[in-house]
Design a protein around this motif. Sequence first.
Motif, PDB file in Angstrom:
ATOM      1  N   ALA A  16       1.061  -1.388  -0.200  1.00 56.60           N
ATOM      2  CA  ALA A  16      -0.068   0.329  -0.179  1.00 56.60           C
ATOM      3  C   ALA A  16       0.369   1.001  -0.057  1.00 56.60           C
ATOM      4  O   ALA A  16       0.502   2.086  -0.772  1.00 56.60           O
ATOM      5  N   LEU A  17       1.853   1.353   0.885  1.00 59.75           N
ATOM      6  CA  LEU A  17       2.682   1.898   0.831  1.00 59.75           C
ATOM      7  C   LEU A  17       3.405   2.504  -0.351  1.00 59.75           C
ATOM      8  O   LEU A  17       3.629   3.790  -0.922  1.00 59.75           O
ATOM      9  N   GLU A  18       3.617   1.549  -0.943  1.00 60.66           N
ATOM     10  CA  GLU A  18       4.792   2.123  -2.590  1.00 60.66           C
ATOM     11  C   GLU A  18       3.454   2.015  -3.475  1.00 60.66           C
ATOM     12  O   GLU A  18       3.794   3.138  -4.330  1.00 60.66           O
ATOM     13  N   ALA A  19       2.113   1.828  -3.349  1.00 60.85           N
ATOM     14  CA  ALA A  19       1.498   2.267  -4.569  1.00 60.85           C
ATOM     15  C   ALA A  19       0.719   3.665  -4.095  1.00 60.85           C
ATOM     16  O   ALA A  19       0.812   4.204  -4.654  1.00 60.85           O
ATOM     17  N   TRP A  20       0.666   4.013  -3.022  1.00 60.39           N
ATOM     18  CA  TRP A  20       0.688   5.538  -2.617  1.00 60.39           C
ATOM     19  C   TRP A  20       2.132   6.730  -2.806  1.00 60.39           C
ATOM     20  O   TRP A  20       1.568   7.515  -3.843  1.00 60.39           O
ATOM     21  N   LEU A  21       2.862   5.909  -2.768  1.00 57.48           N
ATOM     22  CA  LEU A  21       4.737   6.491  -3.104  1.00 57.48           C
ATOM     23  C   LEU A  21       4.553   6.816  -4.879  1.00 57.48           C
ATOM     24  O   LEU A  21       4.637   7.806  -5.441  1.00 57.48           O
ATOM     25  N   ALA A  54       1.916   6.570  -6.891  1.00 61.79           N
ATOM     26  CA  ALA A  54       0.815   7.841  -7.730  1.00 61.79           C
ATOM     27  C   ALA A  54       1.036   8.845  -7.230  1.00 61.79           C
ATOM     28  O   ALA A  54       0.558   9.420  -8.435  1.00 61.79           O
ATOM     29  N   ARG A  55       1.784   9.677  -6.239  1.00 64.27           N
ATOM     30  CA  ARG A  55       2.079  10.321  -6.631  1.00 64.27           C
ATOM     31  C   ARG A  55       3.514  11.716  -6.581  1.00 64.27           C
ATOM     32  O   ARG A  55       3.732  12.380  -7.171  1.00 64.27           O
ATOM     33  N   LEU A  56       4.781  10.336  -6.858  1.00 64.77           N
ATOM     34  CA  LEU A  56       5.698  10.781  -7.507  1.00 64.77           C
ATOM     35  C   LEU A  56       5.374  10.157  -8.374  1.00 64.77           C
ATOM     36  O   LEU A  56       6.858  10.677 -10.055  1.00 64.77           O
ATOM     37  N   GLN A  57       5.016   9.320  -9.431  1.00 62.83           N
ATOM     38  CA  GLN A  57       4.954   9.267 -11.432  1.00 62.83           C
ATOM     39  C   GLN A  57       6.110   8.711 -11.939  1.00 62.83           C
ATOM     40  O   GLN A  57       6.701   9.556 -12.737  1.00 62.83           O
ATOM     41  N   PRO A  58       6.460   7.359 -10.943  1.00 60.56           N
ATOM     42  CA  PRO A  58       8.009   6.630 -11.430  1.00 60.56           C
ATOM     43  C   PRO A  58       8.297   6.714 -12.870  1.00 60.56           C
ATOM     44  O   PRO A  58       9.398   7.185 -13.269  1.00 60.56           O
ATOM     45  N   GLU A  59       7.433   5.879 -13.823  1.00 57.83           N
ATOM     46  CA  GLU A  59       7.406   5.893 -15.168  1.00 57.83           C
ATOM     47  C   GLU A  59       6.832   6.971 -15.864  1.00 57.83           C
ATOM     48  O   GLU A  59       7.569   6.971 -17.203  1.00 57.83           O
ATOM     49  N   ASN A  86      13.215   3.564  -9.540  1.00 57.85           N
ATOM     50  CA  ASN A  86      12.639   3.814  -8.674  1.00 57.85           C
ATOM     51  C   ASN A  86      11.434   3.024  -7.625  1.00 57.85           C
ATOM     52  O   ASN A  86      10.824   2.991  -8.737  1.00 57.85           O
ATOM     53  N   GLY A  87      11.560   3.206  -6.308  1.00 59.17           N
ATOM     54  CA  GLY A  87      10.373   2.589  -6.228  1.00 59.17           C
ATOM     55  C   GLY A  87      10.924   1.447  -5.037  1.00 59.17           C
ATOM     56  O   GLY A  87      11.629   1.978  -3.939  1.00 59.17           O
ATOM     57  N   TYR A 139      13.626   7.101  -4.347  1.00 57.84           N
ATOM     58  CA  TYR A 139      12.959   7.676  -5.590  1.00 57.84           C
ATOM     59  C   TYR A 139      13.793   8.799  -6.278  1.00 57.84           C
ATOM     60  O   TYR A 139      14.547   9.854  -5.529  1.00 57.84           O
ATOM     61  N   HIS A 140      15.137   9.140  -6.618  1.00 60.09           N
ATOM     62  CA  HIS A 140      15.636   9.745  -7.604  1.00 60.09           C
ATOM     63  C   HIS A 140      15.018  10.368  -8.306  1.00 60.09           C
ATOM     64  O   HIS A 140      14.426  11.847  -7.687  1.00 60.09           O
ATOM     65  N   LEU A 141      14.760  11.177  -9.756  1.00 61.86           N
ATOM     66  CA  LEU A 141      14.346  11.816 -10.409  1.00 61.86           C
ATOM     67  C   LEU A 141      12.962  12.504 -10.261  1.00 61.86           C
ATOM     68  O   LEU A 141      13.033  13.266 -10.203  1.00 61.86           O
ATOM     69  N   PRO A 142      12.324  11.598 -10.086  1.00 60.50           N
ATOM     70  CA  PRO A 142      10.900  12.000  -9.336  1.00 60.50           C
ATOM     71  C   PRO A 142      10.486  12.594  -8.410  1.00 60.50           C
ATOM     72  O   PRO A 142       9.832  13.530  -7.991  1.00 60.50           O
ATOM     73  N   LEU A 143      11.778  12.401  -6.851  1.00 61.39           N
ATOM     74  CA  LEU A 143      11.716  13.231  -5.817  1.00 61.39           C
ATOM     75  C   LEU A 143      12.529  14.624  -6.360  1.00 61.39           C
ATOM     76  O   LEU A 143      12.055  15.834  -6.023  1.00 61.39           O
ATOM     77  N   ASP A 144      13.247  14.834  -6.909  1.00 59.64           N
ATOM     78  CA  ASP A 144      13.685  16.657  -7.452  1.00 59.64           C
ATOM     79  C   ASP A 144      12.778  17.216  -8.198  1.00 59.64           C
ATOM     80  O   ASP A 144      12.545  18.286  -8.013  1.00 59.64           O
ATOM     81  N   ALA A 145      11.383  16.107  -9.152  1.00 57.37           N
ATOM     82  CA  ALA A 145      11.156  16.833  -9.900  1.00 57.37           C
ATOM     83  C   ALA A 145       9.303  17.326  -8.856  1.00 57.37           C
ATOM     84  O   ALA A 145       9.057  18.481  -9.300  1.00 57.37           O
ATOM     85  N   HIS A 146       9.019  16.973  -7.929  1.00 59.19           N
ATOM     86  CA  HIS A 146       7.887  17.007  -7.965  1.00 59.19           C
ATOM     87  C   HIS A 146       7.502  18.107  -7.737  1.00 59.19           C
ATOM     88  O   HIS A 146       8.013  18.939  -6.888  1.00 59.19           O
TER      89      HIS A 146
END
Length: 258
Positions: free
Chosen positions: A8-13, A15-20, A28-29, A99-106
């Motif tokens: 559930a935590l992985e899915a929450w992250l 959905a919000r950080l969109q690593p794809e 990432n993940g 989370y690398h680039l997804p966390l830079d860009a959020h």
Amino acid sequence: MAEISRDALEAWLAARLQPERFRDYCPNGLQVQGRDTIGHIVTGVTASQALIDAAIARQADALLVHHGWFWKNEDPTIRGPKHRRLSAVLAAGLNLFAYHLPLDAHPKWGNNAQLARVLGWQADLGPEGQPLCCGPEGLVWLGRPAQPCTAGELATHVAARLGREPLLVGDPARPVRRLAWCTGAAQGMIEHAVAAGADCYLSGEISEPTVHWARETGCAYLAAGHHATERYGVQALGAAIQTQLGVQCTFIDIDNPV
């Protein structure tokens, strides 16, 4: 405090950080699977041995970091420090999320957004109200200081807020009205900052060519520290997890002079 399942935590992250959305240098993940239920998360910048040991001492169930493991082109063998780190994580049943680039860009919790908050900078907004960006993956943010200043005054302000003296390349007297910034090892993106009309560009690290770009274009450059500029995104993400999911999050800062 609440508990949450690992899935559930992985899915929450996700959905919000969109690593794809990102072509990144690492996965990432969830990088290492641990126990199924998570009630305490330790957050930090890098999954170093010191952070792992601190998380184990605090009986954490998961580590959430910006710099994880398994980078492209690194030696894939598990030996030396890599073996000790992985052995410790597996033995303790820790989950490792990175989370690398997804966390830079959020746009809210990301390193760029949080650095602007800490420094009091105003990000320029696009037509849909999102931060105005340039460069690969839209990682370079554009904006303005709280008030017009010189490059030297900006460097003094950055030093006071980050607790670290930045390296300034360029004329300290240069007026700064438009800024560009990208945390971490983004020194090579100075050309995108120049093309966007920035008077000053800030990133974490500096390389030999960066000096010449700054000198030859007139765009002042601030190298403010890789770690120093990337301490804030994972803290903001941890705070959001604790507020929205009720799971305890503890930030641990393992100092790094780079």
